[in-house]
Design a protein around this motif. Structure first.
Motif, PDB file in Angstrom:
ATOM      1  N   GLN A  45     -14.516  -6.987   0.721  1.00  0.00           N
ATOM      2  CA  GLN A  45     -13.154  -7.797   0.944  1.00  0.00           C
ATOM      3  C   GLN A  45     -13.192  -8.928  -0.446  1.00  0.00           C
ATOM      4  O   GLN A  45     -14.185  -9.538  -0.292  1.00  0.00           O
ATOM      5  CB  GLN A  45     -13.356  -8.201   2.324  1.00  0.00           C
ATOM      6  N   ASN A  46     -11.952  -9.075  -0.478  1.00  0.00           N
ATOM      7  CA  ASN A  46     -11.829  -9.861  -1.693  1.00  0.00           C
ATOM      8  C   ASN A  46     -12.334  -9.829  -3.064  1.00  0.00           C
ATOM      9  O   ASN A  46     -12.209 -10.606  -3.976  1.00  0.00           O
ATOM     10  CB  ASN A  46     -12.175 -11.454  -1.460  1.00  0.00           C
ATOM     11  N   LEU A  47     -13.004  -8.768  -3.151  1.00  0.00           N
ATOM     12  CA  LEU A  47     -13.592  -8.399  -4.584  1.00  0.00           C
ATOM     13  C   LEU A  47     -13.171  -7.132  -4.896  1.00  0.00           C
ATOM     14  O   LEU A  47     -12.480  -6.993  -6.145  1.00  0.00           O
ATOM     15  CB  LEU A  47     -15.170  -8.373  -4.530  1.00  0.00           C
ATOM     16  N   GLY A  48     -13.311  -5.948  -4.285  1.00  0.00           N
ATOM     17  CA  GLY A  48     -12.770  -4.905  -4.643  1.00  0.00           C
ATOM     18  C   GLY A  48     -13.679  -3.611  -4.098  1.00  0.00           C
ATOM     19  O   GLY A  48     -14.288  -3.782  -3.181  1.00  0.00           O
ATOM     20  N   ASN A  78     -16.436   3.934 -10.442  1.00  0.00           N
ATOM     21  CA  ASN A  78     -15.448   3.204 -10.652  1.00  0.00           C
ATOM     22  C   ASN A  78     -15.279   2.153  -9.985  1.00  0.00           C
ATOM     23  O   ASN A  78     -15.835   2.056  -8.738  1.00  0.00           O
ATOM     24  CB  ASN A  78     -14.221   3.997 -10.507  1.00  0.00           C
ATOM     25  N   PHE A  79     -14.764   0.998 -10.455  1.00  0.00           N
ATOM     26  CA  PHE A  79     -14.474  -0.358  -9.696  1.00  0.00           C
ATOM     27  C   PHE A  79     -13.165  -0.605  -9.624  1.00  0.00           C
ATOM     28  O   PHE A  79     -12.319  -0.685 -10.761  1.00  0.00           O
ATOM     29  CB  PHE A  79     -15.375  -1.594 -10.305  1.00  0.00           C
ATOM     30  N   LYS A  80     -12.601  -0.957  -8.542  1.00  0.00           N
ATOM     31  CA  LYS A  80     -11.168  -1.234  -8.413  1.00  0.00           C
ATOM     32  C   LYS A  80     -10.987  -2.471  -7.759  1.00  0.00           C
ATOM     33  O   LYS A  80     -11.427  -2.621  -6.623  1.00  0.00           O
ATOM     34  CB  LYS A  80     -10.375  -0.171  -7.489  1.00  0.00           C
ATOM     35  N   PRO A  81     -10.487  -3.435  -8.600  1.00  0.00           N
ATOM     36  CA  PRO A  81     -10.558  -4.984  -8.059  1.00  0.00           C
ATOM     37  C   PRO A  81      -9.409  -4.967  -6.837  1.00  0.00           C
ATOM     38  O   PRO A  81      -8.326  -4.277  -6.886  1.00  0.00           O
ATOM     39  CB  PRO A  81      -9.993  -5.686  -9.186  1.00  0.00           C
ATOM     40  N   SER A  82      -9.734  -6.070  -5.817  1.00  0.00           N
ATOM     41  CA  SER A  82      -8.817  -6.256  -4.685  1.00  0.00           C
ATOM     42  C   SER A  82      -7.693  -6.916  -5.215  1.00  0.00           C
ATOM     43  O   SER A  82      -7.665  -7.484  -6.303  1.00  0.00           O
ATOM     44  CB  SER A  82      -9.564  -7.013  -3.894  1.00  0.00           C
ATOM     45  N   THR A  83      -6.699  -6.990  -4.336  1.00  0.00           N
ATOM     46  CA  THR A  83      -5.626  -7.838  -4.640  1.00  0.00           C
ATOM     47  C   THR A  83      -5.681  -9.233  -4.915  1.00  0.00           C
ATOM     48  O   THR A  83      -5.289  -9.883  -5.946  1.00  0.00           O
ATOM     49  CB  THR A  83      -4.203  -7.500  -3.706  1.00  0.00           C
ATOM     50  N   ALA A  84      -6.684  -9.693  -4.226  1.00  0.00           N
ATOM     51  CA  ALA A  84      -6.999 -11.201  -4.099  1.00  0.00           C
ATOM     52  C   ALA A  84      -7.513 -11.408  -5.563  1.00  0.00           C
ATOM     53  O   ALA A  84      -7.204 -12.572  -6.318  1.00  0.00           O
ATOM     54  CB  ALA A  84      -7.682 -11.500  -3.239  1.00  0.00           C
ATOM     55  N   LEU A  85      -8.085 -10.388  -5.875  1.00  0.00           N
ATOM     56  CA  LEU A  85      -9.103 -10.742  -7.263  1.00  0.00           C
ATOM     57  C   LEU A  85      -8.117 -10.724  -8.492  1.00  0.00           C
ATOM     58  O   LEU A  85      -8.170 -11.447  -9.466  1.00  0.00           O
ATOM     59  CB  LEU A  85     -10.350  -9.966  -7.598  1.00  0.00           C
ATOM     60  N   LYS A  86      -7.446  -9.669  -8.325  1.00  0.00           N
ATOM     61  CA  LYS A  86      -6.347  -9.659  -9.308  1.00  0.00           C
ATOM     62  C   LYS A  86      -5.504 -10.861  -9.453  1.00  0.00           C
ATOM     63  O   LYS A  86      -5.132 -11.236 -10.584  1.00  0.00           O
ATOM     64  CB  LYS A  86      -5.230  -8.277  -9.035  1.00  0.00           C
ATOM     65  N   GLU A  87      -5.065 -11.517  -8.163  1.00  0.00           N
ATOM     66  CA  GLU A  87      -4.119 -12.669  -8.238  1.00  0.00           C
ATOM     67  C   GLU A  87      -5.000 -13.728  -9.028  1.00  0.00           C
ATOM     68  O   GLU A  87      -4.389 -14.749  -9.553  1.00  0.00           O
ATOM     69  CB  GLU A  87      -3.725 -12.969  -6.920  1.00  0.00           C
ATOM     70  N   ASP A  88      -6.094 -13.824  -8.564  1.00  0.00           N
ATOM     71  CA  ASP A  88      -6.972 -14.954  -9.151  1.00  0.00           C
ATOM     72  C   ASP A  88      -7.207 -14.992 -10.522  1.00  0.00           C
ATOM     73  O   ASP A  88      -6.845 -15.940 -11.345  1.00  0.00           O
ATOM     74  CB  ASP A  88      -8.481 -14.861  -8.439  1.00  0.00           C
ATOM     75  N   ILE A  89      -7.386 -13.772 -11.311  1.00  0.00           N
ATOM     76  CA  ILE A  89      -7.523 -13.583 -12.766  1.00  0.00           C
ATOM     77  C   ILE A  89      -6.060 -13.834 -13.327  1.00  0.00           C
ATOM     78  O   ILE A  89      -6.064 -14.390 -14.369  1.00  0.00           O
ATOM     79  CB  ILE A  89      -8.054 -12.140 -13.002  1.00  0.00           C
ATOM     80  N   LYS A  90      -5.224 -13.410 -12.704  1.00  0.00           N
ATOM     81  CA  LYS A  90      -3.751 -13.621 -13.003  1.00  0.00           C
ATOM     82  C   LYS A  90      -3.171 -14.958 -13.407  1.00  0.00           C
ATOM     83  O   LYS A  90      -2.790 -15.405 -14.152  1.00  0.00           O
ATOM     84  CB  LYS A  90      -2.638 -13.063 -12.103  1.00  0.00           C
ATOM     85  N   ARG A  91      -3.975 -15.866 -12.153  1.00  0.00           N
ATOM     86  CA  ARG A  91      -3.813 -17.375 -12.547  1.00  0.00           C
ATOM     87  C   ARG A  91      -4.112 -17.929 -13.731  1.00  0.00           C
ATOM     88  O   ARG A  91      -3.880 -18.765 -13.996  1.00  0.00           O
ATOM     89  CB  ARG A  91      -4.292 -18.032 -11.259  1.00  0.00           C
ATOM     90  N   LEU A  92      -5.448 -17.296 -14.049  1.00  0.00           N
ATOM     91  CA  LEU A  92      -6.252 -17.798 -15.268  1.00  0.00           C
ATOM     92  C   LEU A  92      -5.317 -17.602 -16.443  1.00  0.00           C
ATOM     93  O   LEU A  92      -5.345 -18.321 -17.510  1.00  0.00           O
ATOM     94  CB  LEU A  92      -7.435 -17.047 -15.534  1.00  0.00           C
ATOM     95  N   GLU A  93      -4.602 -16.513 -16.584  1.00  0.00           N
ATOM     96  CA  GLU A  93      -3.605 -16.368 -17.677  1.00  0.00           C
ATOM     97  C   GLU A  93      -2.645 -17.278 -17.915  1.00  0.00           C
ATOM     98  O   GLU A  93      -2.147 -17.443 -19.004  1.00  0.00           O
ATOM     99  CB  GLU A  93      -3.044 -14.829 -17.536  1.00  0.00           C
ATOM    100  N   GLN A  94      -2.199 -17.908 -16.837  1.00  0.00           N
ATOM    101  CA  GLN A  94      -1.182 -18.937 -17.022  1.00  0.00           C
ATOM    102  C   GLN A  94      -1.517 -20.168 -17.357  1.00  0.00           C
ATOM    103  O   GLN A  94      -2.418 -20.832 -17.474  1.00  0.00           O
ATOM    104  CB  GLN A  94      -0.492 -19.163 -15.596  1.00  0.00           C
TER     105      GLN A  94
END
Length: 94
Positions: A45-48, A78-94
């Motif tokens: 959970q929260n990782l993928g 294969n690793f599929k990131p969780s939605t929470a992890l994707k959102e955390d990484i997306k915040r880094l791009e901003q």
């Protein structure tokens, strides 16, 4: 982050000893590996999620010689990131 750094961080955060933390991490990795070998999906959970998929047979061409080679099918983790992890990484791009 290296294994030592991860162990130190977990030990400091939880108040556990580094020896106990290292054992816990080692056993966690063993359990995840065993599950993947048994072709089970491991969801954290929260990782993928980790899962084993078969990569199909394919044709490969050597770039210099042009020689074609048949690459046999193989199993791959294969690793599929969780939605929470994707959102955390997306915040880094901003």
């Amino acid at each position: 982050m290296t294994n030592k750094e991860l162990i130190s961080e977990i030990a400091q955060t939880t108040g556990m000893t580094k020896v106990l933390t290292e054992q816990l991490l080692r056993e966690t990795c063993n359990i995840i590996s065993d599950a993947l070998v048994e072709n089970k999906t491991v969801m954290l959970q929260n990782l993928g999620s980790f899962e084993v998929k078969e990569k199909k047979e394919r044709l490969s061409v050597h770039p210099k010689t042009g020689v074609r080679t048949l690459v046999p099918p193989k199993m791959q983790v294969n690793f599929k990131p969780s939605t929470a992890l994707k959102e955390d990484i997306k915040r880094l791009e901003q």
